[in-house]
Design a protein around this motif. Structure first.
Motif, mmCIF file in Angstrom:
data_model
loop_
_atom_site.group_PDB
_atom_site.id
_atom_site.type_symbol
_atom_site.label_atom_id
_atom_site.label_comp_id
_atom_site.label_asym_id
_atom_site.label_seq_id
_atom_site.Cartn_x
_atom_site.Cartn_y
_atom_site.Cartn_z
ATOM 1 N N GLY A 11 65.366 46.339 84.886
ATOM 2 C CA GLY A 11 64.105 45.718 85.894
ATOM 3 C C GLY A 11 63.742 45.037 87.112
ATOM 4 N N GLY A 12 64.849 44.394 86.875
ATOM 5 C CA GLY A 12 64.208 43.639 88.124
ATOM 6 C C GLY A 12 63.897 43.460 89.719
ATOM 7 N N SER A 13 64.713 42.976 90.351
ATOM 8 C CA SER A 13 64.390 43.459 91.692
ATOM 9 C C SER A 13 64.528 44.518 92.604
ATOM 10 C CB SER A 13 64.718 42.355 93.324
ATOM 11 O OG SER A 13 64.939 41.358 92.457
ATOM 12 N N ILE A 39 59.189 38.902 81.313
ATOM 13 C CA ILE A 39 58.665 37.551 82.447
ATOM 14 C C ILE A 39 60.019 38.843 83.209
ATOM 15 C CG2 ILE A 39 58.744 35.963 83.320
ATOM 16 C CD1 ILE A 39 58.864 35.053 80.000
ATOM 17 N N HIS A 40 59.249 39.203 84.083
ATOM 18 C CA HIS A 40 59.507 38.979 85.906
ATOM 19 C C HIS A 40 59.724 38.110 86.654
ATOM 20 C CE1 HIS A 40 60.899 41.800 88.873
ATOM 21 N NE2 HIS A 40 60.876 41.160 89.645
ATOM 22 N N ALA A 41 60.186 37.406 86.903
ATOM 23 C CA ALA A 41 60.776 36.456 87.974
ATOM 24 C C ALA A 41 61.438 37.190 89.584
ATOM 25 C CB ALA A 41 61.602 34.791 86.738
ATOM 26 N N TYR A 42 60.385 36.601 89.919
ATOM 27 C CA TYR A 42 60.423 35.802 91.669
ATOM 28 C C TYR A 42 62.330 34.870 91.926
ATOM 29 C CZ TYR A 42 59.906 35.969 96.728
ATOM 30 O OH TYR A 42 60.896 35.972 98.142
ATOM 31 N N GLN A 43 63.126 35.312 91.180
ATOM 32 C CA GLN A 43 64.186 33.806 91.119
ATOM 33 C C GLN A 43 64.050 33.302 93.267
ATOM 34 O OE1 GLN A 43 67.922 35.766 89.499
ATOM 35 N NE2 GLN A 43 65.898 37.536 89.309
ATOM 36 N N PRO A 44 64.116 33.796 94.309
ATOM 37 C CA PRO A 44 63.691 33.261 95.506
ATOM 38 C C PRO A 44 62.964 32.236 95.463
ATOM 39 C CG PRO A 44 64.196 35.797 95.823
ATOM 40 C CD PRO A 44 64.282 35.812 94.019
ATOM 41 N N MET A 45 61.790 32.022 94.521
ATOM 42 C CA MET A 45 61.161 31.567 94.696
ATOM 43 C C MET A 45 61.646 29.586 94.126
ATOM 44 S SD MET A 45 57.061 30.854 93.439
ATOM 45 C CE MET A 45 56.594 32.223 95.624
ATOM 46 N N GLN A 60 56.517 33.711 88.339
ATOM 47 C CA GLN A 60 56.459 35.022 87.463
ATOM 48 C C GLN A 60 55.373 35.436 86.959
ATOM 49 O OE1 GLN A 60 60.017 32.466 84.291
ATOM 50 N NE2 GLN A 60 57.755 31.701 84.112
ATOM 51 N N ARG A 61 55.931 37.187 86.358
ATOM 52 C CA ARG A 61 54.787 38.190 86.281
ATOM 53 C C ARG A 61 55.064 38.784 84.893
ATOM 54 N NH1 ARG A 61 51.406 40.002 91.775
ATOM 55 N NH2 ARG A 61 51.352 38.315 92.825
ATOM 56 N N PRO A 62 54.572 38.901 84.409
ATOM 57 C CA PRO A 62 54.228 39.732 82.893
ATOM 58 C C PRO A 62 54.901 40.824 83.352
ATOM 59 C CG PRO A 62 52.499 38.832 82.882
ATOM 60 C CD PRO A 62 52.959 38.585 83.997
ATOM 61 N N THR A 63 56.451 41.197 83.124
ATOM 62 C CA THR A 63 57.492 42.655 83.217
ATOM 63 C C THR A 63 55.876 44.113 83.203
ATOM 64 O OG1 THR A 63 59.230 41.675 82.636
ATOM 65 C CG2 THR A 63 58.757 44.195 82.810
ATOM 66 N N SER A 64 55.116 44.135 82.271
ATOM 67 C CA SER A 64 54.213 44.884 81.868
ATOM 68 C C SER A 64 53.327 45.523 83.342
ATOM 69 C CB SER A 64 54.119 44.936 80.531
ATOM 70 O OG SER A 64 53.021 43.443 80.637
ATOM 71 N N SER A 65 53.322 44.015 83.969
ATOM 72 C CA SER A 65 52.480 44.076 84.900
ATOM 73 C C SER A 65 52.685 44.915 86.127
ATOM 74 C CB SER A 65 51.883 42.687 85.496
ATOM 75 O OG SER A 65 52.566 41.774 86.375
ATOM 76 N N VAL A 66 54.730 44.686 86.443
ATOM 77 C CA VAL A 66 55.288 44.786 87.763
ATOM 78 C C VAL A 66 55.601 45.991 87.614
ATOM 79 C CG1 VAL A 66 55.729 42.368 88.403
ATOM 80 C CG2 VAL A 66 57.165 43.427 87.091
ATOM 81 N N LEU A 67 56.284 46.755 86.379
ATOM 82 C CA LEU A 67 56.955 47.892 86.191
ATOM 83 C C LEU A 67 55.711 49.032 86.661
ATOM 84 C CD1 LEU A 67 59.350 47.700 83.498
ATOM 85 C CD2 LEU A 67 59.461 47.645 85.469
ATOM 86 N N PRO A 68 56.009 50.322 86.872
ATOM 87 C CA PRO A 68 54.951 51.383 87.576
ATOM 88 C C PRO A 68 54.110 51.951 86.960
ATOM 89 C CG PRO A 68 57.479 51.965 87.766
ATOM 90 C CD PRO A 68 56.920 50.647 87.334
ATOM 91 N N SER A 69 52.939 52.123 86.065
ATOM 92 C CA SER A 69 52.426 52.783 85.124
ATOM 93 C C SER A 69 52.495 53.602 84.718
ATOM 94 C CB SER A 69 50.435 52.214 85.069
ATOM 95 O OG SER A 69 50.316 53.914 86.741
ATOM 96 N N GLN A 70 53.159 54.688 85.157
ATOM 97 C CA GLN A 70 54.096 56.086 84.752
ATOM 98 C C GLN A 70 55.053 55.790 84.426
ATOM 99 O OE1 GLN A 70 53.104 55.154 88.297
ATOM 100 N NE2 GLN A 70 52.340 57.128 89.822
ATOM 101 N N ASN A 390 53.720 41.991 96.182
ATOM 102 C CA ASN A 390 52.326 43.989 96.404
ATOM 103 C C ASN A 390 53.777 44.496 97.386
ATOM 104 O OD1 ASN A 390 50.853 42.027 96.126
ATOM 105 N ND2 ASN A 390 51.179 40.896 97.583
ATOM 106 N N ALA A 391 54.382 44.534 98.360
ATOM 107 C CA ALA A 391 55.400 45.888 98.125
ATOM 108 C C ALA A 391 57.127 46.477 97.636
ATOM 109 C CB ALA A 391 55.471 45.561 100.431
ATOM 110 N N MET A 392 57.552 45.619 97.692
ATOM 111 C CA MET A 392 59.118 45.307 97.361
ATOM 112 C C MET A 392 58.636 46.363 95.979
ATOM 113 S SD MET A 392 62.552 43.904 97.124
ATOM 114 C CE MET A 392 63.918 44.244 95.928
ATOM 115 N N LEU A 393 58.063 45.886 94.935
ATOM 116 C CA LEU A 393 58.554 45.552 93.892
ATOM 117 C C LEU A 393 57.645 46.805 93.339
ATOM 118 C CD1 LEU A 393 57.491 42.737 91.449
ATOM 119 C CD2 LEU A 393 59.841 43.707 91.963
ATOM 120 N N PRO A 394 56.536 47.642 94.065
ATOM 121 C CA PRO A 394 55.274 48.800 93.860
ATOM 122 C C PRO A 394 56.220 50.192 94.694
ATOM 123 C CG PRO A 394 54.256 46.999 94.892
ATOM 124 C CD PRO A 394 55.416 46.694 94.937
#
Ligand code: FAD
Ligand code: UQ1
Length: 420
Positions: A11-13, A39-45, A60-70, A390-394
């Motif tokens: 569940g990375g990039s 934890i999901h990391a935006y490694q390029p940073m 970093q953001r919680p994985t739960s907040s970036v994976l699609p809710s469905q 806001n665009a790639m992960l969604p």
């Protein structure tokens, strides 16, 4: 055992973006993501974190907040694959069945393959590495503490993610030393396993000018094989020497980039080629042996530079082709190898390299991206994180190809938009 229409491993990039796209199409409960990390990391940073220009928490953001809710998040790692029976097992002992599988497991960092490196990272405050979250936070404090002697930056003898990152931090470090008034007393040394500074000539030429202007020493075909932190020595093998000759450097600061490979569980499966890479077709991203399996990102055999930018472009191709397979149609979309590497050279300048499978520049903006530019730094440091979260992960960002075509419309010698 559990069963899903689509299982995404990783569940990375690339995996997160792919899951988001398919959740919209397949609906709730039909897509599962196997991802062990909370934890999901935006490694390029992390290049910027290492240079003190961003905080780790911003990456970093919680994985739960970036994976699609469905989607169904299976918080576990894939331990073995049984592609003949369309199933896999997890480290926790679960068996998971799928109709379609997407593999996006990224790279494993093999720090332990360099003798003494883990001990040095754990014990010596002057040894750091932007590639792992608990070592990237050592980089800036060490750069601020560095007074004199050798500052050494390494590039290992394996493919790595973001092939520019080992030198980006060196340019930022050199600038920090200069601003602190210490530059005269410090040798900045780049010991790389490669025979060139960068694989694409246009950008290599620009970088060599930067290196000359800023008095950086480059040693090619030089591979870190051992770190002795007690005596602050780093041992490098000369890769062109048949006798395996080594050279020992005294270091006062060491930024080490580990050898990398695909994760062990993938490497042990029947899904990989001889090199251990997920064996997919370079145009369609479909597995060479299993038509219901696709892959994207760093773990694949795709012969291009491994970046999030590449994974974004691959995501668009994968979506179209896997949807076609699901619908029983022909595959129509082909990946051109697009990848991008923002080569940061100072705290406000960047050479934005973009190129394809042939190593030909494939630049988005109608200006010469071979120059160090303020605008490209802003793009990298301020705009890209927004695009990523806001665009790639969604699942809405498939790389800048549409913008490139727009901005080059009608310009001399530029690629013409493809016929509809
Ligand atoms: P990842 O995003 O790494 O995701 C892989 C996922 O798989 C991880 O979440 C991992 O936990 C999971 N996983 C691993 N093993 C298993 C298992 N057994 N089972 C289930 N899941 C598993 N790219 C750019 O485009 N621009 C840049 O400027 C840039 N700079 C970088 C700087 C640094 C310092 C680093 C480290 C990377 C940089 N990158 C950059 C590269 C970029 O981060 C990667 O190319 C990108 O994240 C690849 O996406 P991926 O999905 O293939 O792998
Ligand atoms: C990109 O698409 C991307 O993926 C989200 C990156 O990863 C962080 C990048 O670093 C870059 C440079 C791109 C390419 C995008 C543009 C607008 C040139």
């Amino acid at each position: 055992s559990e069963s899903y229409k689509l299982v995404v491993v990783g569940g990375g990039s690339g995996g997160c973006a792919t899951a988001a796209k398919f959740c919209r199409e397949l609906g709730k409960g039909n897509v599962a993501v196997v991802e062990p990390s909370e934890i999901h990391a935006y490694q390029p940073m992390w290049t910027l974190v290492g240079a003190g220009l961003k905080q780790l928490s911003q990456s970093q953001r919680p994985t739960s907040s970036v994976l699609p809710s469905q989607c169904v998040w299976i918080k576990d790692s894939a331990a073995s694959f049984d592609p003949k029976n369309n199933s896999l097992t997890t480290a926790g002992g679960k068996k998971i069945e799928y109709e379609y599988l997407v593999v996006a497991m990224g790279l494993q960092l093999n720090y332990s393959h360099v003798k003494g490196l883990v001990e040095a990272l754990e014990n010596d405050p002057m040894v750091c590495s932007n590639y792992q979250r608990n070592y990237v936070t050592k980089t800036f404090p060490a750069l601020q503490k560095m007074e004199s002697g050798n500052a050494i930056f390494t590039f290992p003898n394996t493919p790595i993610k973001c092939a520019g990152a080992p030198q980006k931090i060196m340019y930022l470090a050199e600038e920090i030393f200069r601003n602190r008034g210490k530059r005269d007393k410090i040798n900045v040394i780049y010991n790389t396993s490669l025979g060139v500074i960068f694989g694409v000539k246009k950008y290599a030429d620009s970088l060599l000018e930067v290196i000359k202007r800023r008095n950086i020493q480059v040693n090619y075909r030089t591979d870190l094989v051992e770190v002795k932190h007690d005596s602050r020595e780093a041992v490098f093998q000369n890769l062109d020497s048949e006798k395996g000759e080594t050279q020992t450097f005294k270091y006062d600061f060491l930024h080490a980039v580990p050898p990398m490979s695909t994760p062990d569980s993938l490497r042990a499966s029947s899904l990989v080629n001889e090199g251990g890479w997920l064996d997919v077709r370079k145009d369609t991203l479909q597995h060479t042996a299993y038509s219901n399996i696709f892959g994207l990102g760093d773990c694949t055999s795709l012969p291009t530079s491994k970046t999030a930018a590449a994974a974004a472009a691959q995501c668009g191709v994968l979506k179209k082709n896997l949807s076609a397979v699901m619908a029983g149609k022909q595959l129509t979309s082909a990946y051109d190898g697009y990848t991008s590497c923002p080569l940061i050279t100072t705290h406000n300048r960047c050479i934005l390299a973009e190129f394809d499978y042939d190593g030909q520049p494939l630049e988005t903006f109608p200006i010469d991206q071979g120059q160090e530019r303020w605008t490209m730094y802003q793009m990298k440091a301020q705009v890209m994180p927004q695009i990523y979260w806001n665009a790639m992960l969604p699942g809405y960002w498939q790389g800048p190809a549409v913008f490139r075509k727009l901005m080059h419309l009608g310009m001399d010698g530029s690629p013409k938009p493809a016929p509809a």
